[in-house]
Design a protein around this motif. Structure first.
Motif, mmCIF file in Angstrom:
data_model
loop_
_atom_site.group_PDB
_atom_site.id
_atom_site.type_symbol
_atom_site.label_atom_id
_atom_site.label_comp_id
_atom_site.label_asym_id
_atom_site.label_seq_id
_atom_site.Cartn_x
_atom_site.Cartn_y
_atom_site.Cartn_z
ATOM 1 N N CYS A 106 0.826 -1.206 0.000
ATOM 2 C CA CYS A 106 0.000 0.000 0.000
ATOM 3 C C CYS A 106 0.861 1.258 0.000
ATOM 4 N N GLU A 107 1.911 1.245 0.790
ATOM 5 C CA GLU A 107 2.803 2.407 0.840
ATOM 6 C C GLU A 107 3.402 2.694 -0.529
ATOM 7 N N ARG A 108 3.786 1.636 -1.229
ATOM 8 C CA ARG A 108 4.375 1.827 -2.558
ATOM 9 C C ARG A 108 3.345 2.342 -3.549
ATOM 10 N N LEU A 109 2.145 1.769 -3.498
ATOM 11 C CA LEU A 109 1.083 2.214 -4.404
ATOM 12 C C LEU A 109 0.692 3.664 -4.135
ATOM 13 N N ALA A 110 0.686 4.041 -2.847
ATOM 14 C CA ALA A 110 0.256 5.386 -2.463
ATOM 15 C C ALA A 110 1.190 6.472 -2.994
ATOM 16 N N GLU A 111 2.397 6.081 -3.373
ATOM 17 C CA GLU A 111 3.318 7.055 -3.960
ATOM 18 C C GLU A 111 2.841 7.526 -5.329
ATOM 19 N N PHE A 113 -0.657 6.552 -6.579
ATOM 20 C CA PHE A 113 -2.105 6.500 -6.754
ATOM 21 C C PHE A 113 -2.815 6.990 -5.494
ATOM 22 N N PRO A 114 -4.064 7.441 -5.621
ATOM 23 C CA PRO A 114 -4.800 8.001 -4.464
ATOM 24 C C PRO A 114 -5.424 6.912 -3.592
ATOM 25 N N ILE A 115 -4.585 6.070 -3.016
ATOM 26 C CA ILE A 115 -5.097 5.072 -2.089
ATOM 27 C C ILE A 115 -4.356 5.189 -0.758
ATOM 28 N N VAL A 144 -8.664 3.687 -10.105
ATOM 29 C CA VAL A 144 -7.406 3.465 -10.825
ATOM 30 C C VAL A 144 -7.575 2.370 -11.875
ATOM 31 N N VAL A 145 -8.335 1.336 -11.519
ATOM 32 C CA VAL A 145 -8.607 0.220 -12.425
ATOM 33 C C VAL A 145 -10.092 -0.115 -12.346
ATOM 34 N N PHE A 152 -4.378 -6.787 -10.727
ATOM 35 C CA PHE A 152 -3.293 -7.773 -10.660
ATOM 36 C C PHE A 152 -2.436 -7.734 -11.914
ATOM 37 N N GLN A 153 -3.066 -7.628 -13.063
ATOM 38 C CA GLN A 153 -2.316 -7.635 -14.313
ATOM 39 C C GLN A 153 -1.398 -6.436 -14.434
ATOM 40 N N ARG A 154 -1.825 -5.294 -13.904
ATOM 41 C CA ARG A 154 -1.058 -4.064 -14.094
ATOM 42 C C ARG A 154 -0.134 -3.727 -12.924
ATOM 43 N N TYR A 155 -0.575 -3.989 -11.679
ATOM 44 C CA TYR A 155 0.162 -3.441 -10.540
ATOM 45 C C TYR A 155 0.540 -4.429 -9.431
ATOM 46 N N LEU A 156 -0.154 -5.547 -9.321
ATOM 47 C CA LEU A 156 0.041 -6.403 -8.149
ATOM 48 C C LEU A 156 0.707 -7.734 -8.448
ATOM 49 N N HIS A 157 1.132 -7.950 -9.677
ATOM 50 C CA HIS A 157 1.811 -9.199 -10.025
ATOM 51 C C HIS A 157 3.237 -9.198 -9.482
ATOM 52 N N LYS A 158 3.853 -10.363 -9.483
ATOM 53 C CA LYS A 158 5.150 -10.500 -8.823
ATOM 54 C C LYS A 158 6.240 -9.641 -9.456
#
Length: 285
Positions: A106-111, A113-115, A144-145, A152-158
């Motif tokens: 979440c911390e990484r995404l928040a950099e 995206f507005p989450i 965002v999606v 998952f396809q865009r942001y949460l895959h390994k």
């Protein structure tokens, strides 16, 4: 007489309550179902009651996260005693690891995206085990999606720069603790290379030596060649062979109840091996 032995509800990262999952299983024409929420047995009684109402067999289960130095491994446990100290300890460890991992992602995404963590928690039902699907739901809520799948396809895959691994126990430890609690440990989607690294055949053999009793062969993420390797291992080591959907709800993942199933003979082997808790309903002999 087909059984789906790998399903999830809102107790972990599914999108439907346990009773609704069971009702969907009845509509799909299944004879029985196992509820295998991540690192939690909180949905067992609701699912058991619903199964009785619909005339379905119910097998209590759980999916436990583990890892080696190179691979993430999910172990399905059936019929264990949830109050056994060995299970309580490992559940506390894996649930805590899931929360910390989710916070870091979440911390990484928040950099970008507005989450926020608060938005992620709004996607969690009750005391559900938090996972990446809840982060996906937060991305949907933030606009965002459009779906979990897209998230998952865009942001949460390994391979994503937002991805964070989880600190979990070794699968050998999980197998041993499940057996100590009277459970039946069966490795989930062991050849799902699209999810990341998988265990070698030698590592799978080591898990069998440690007490693993079966392999989930028929799963949409196991390619045909991988399924054959697992079947060969099962024949060599006399392992239980299962098939299942890994259902997360109609809006959770594309997986559909009953798309892969387990034969009654294999279900009977699970029932004979498990001593920590009991199944219910019209179970196979």
């Amino acid at each position: 007489m087909s059984f789906d032995l790998h399903t999830h509800s809102t107790v972990s990262d599914g999108t439907e309550p346990p009773a609704h999952v069971v009702a969907e299983a009845a509509r799909a024409g299944l004879a029985g179902i196992a509820l295998t929420d991540h690192d939690s047995n909180a949905g067992w009684e609701e699912a058991r009651t619903a199964a009785q109402e619909h005339g379905l067999a119910f097998i209590p289960g759980m999916e436990i996260s583990s890892k080696t130095d190179s691979a993430s491994v999910h172990m399905l446990s059936y019929l264990h005693d949830p109050a056994e100290p060995a299970m309580l300890e490992i559940n506390a460890a894996t649930r805590g690891g899931r929360v910390e991992r989710a916070k870091r992602i979440c911390e990484r995404l928040a950099e970008d995206f507005p989450i926020s963590w608060e938005l992620v928690l709004e996607q969690v039902t009750g005391e559900a085990s938090i996972g990446r699907p809840h982060l996906a739901d937060a991305l949907v809520a933030a606009g965002v999606v459009e779906s979990r799948t897209e998230a998952f396809q865009r942001y949460l895959h390994k391979g994503s720069r937002y991805y964070v691994g989880q600190d979990n126990p070794h699968p050998t430890e999980v197998v041993q603790r499940v057996r100590a609690a009277g459970g039946v440990p069966i490795i989930a989607h062991a050849m799902a290379g699209a999810r990341g690294n998988t265990l070698s055949m030698a590592e799978l053999e080591e898990l069998v030596d440690a007490g693993m009793l079966g392999v989930e062969v028929y799963h949409r993420d196991n390619p045909p060649q991988g399924q054959q390797l697992l079947l060969d291992l099962a024949r060599r080591r006399d392992l239980i062979v299962t098939g299942s959907s890994d259902y997360h709800g109609v809006t959770g993942k594309p997986n559909r109840l009953g798309e892969h199933t387990t034969d009654p003979e294999q279900v009977a082997r699970i029932l004979a091996a498990g001593t920590g808790s009991a199944g219910s309903g019209p179970l196979p002999d």
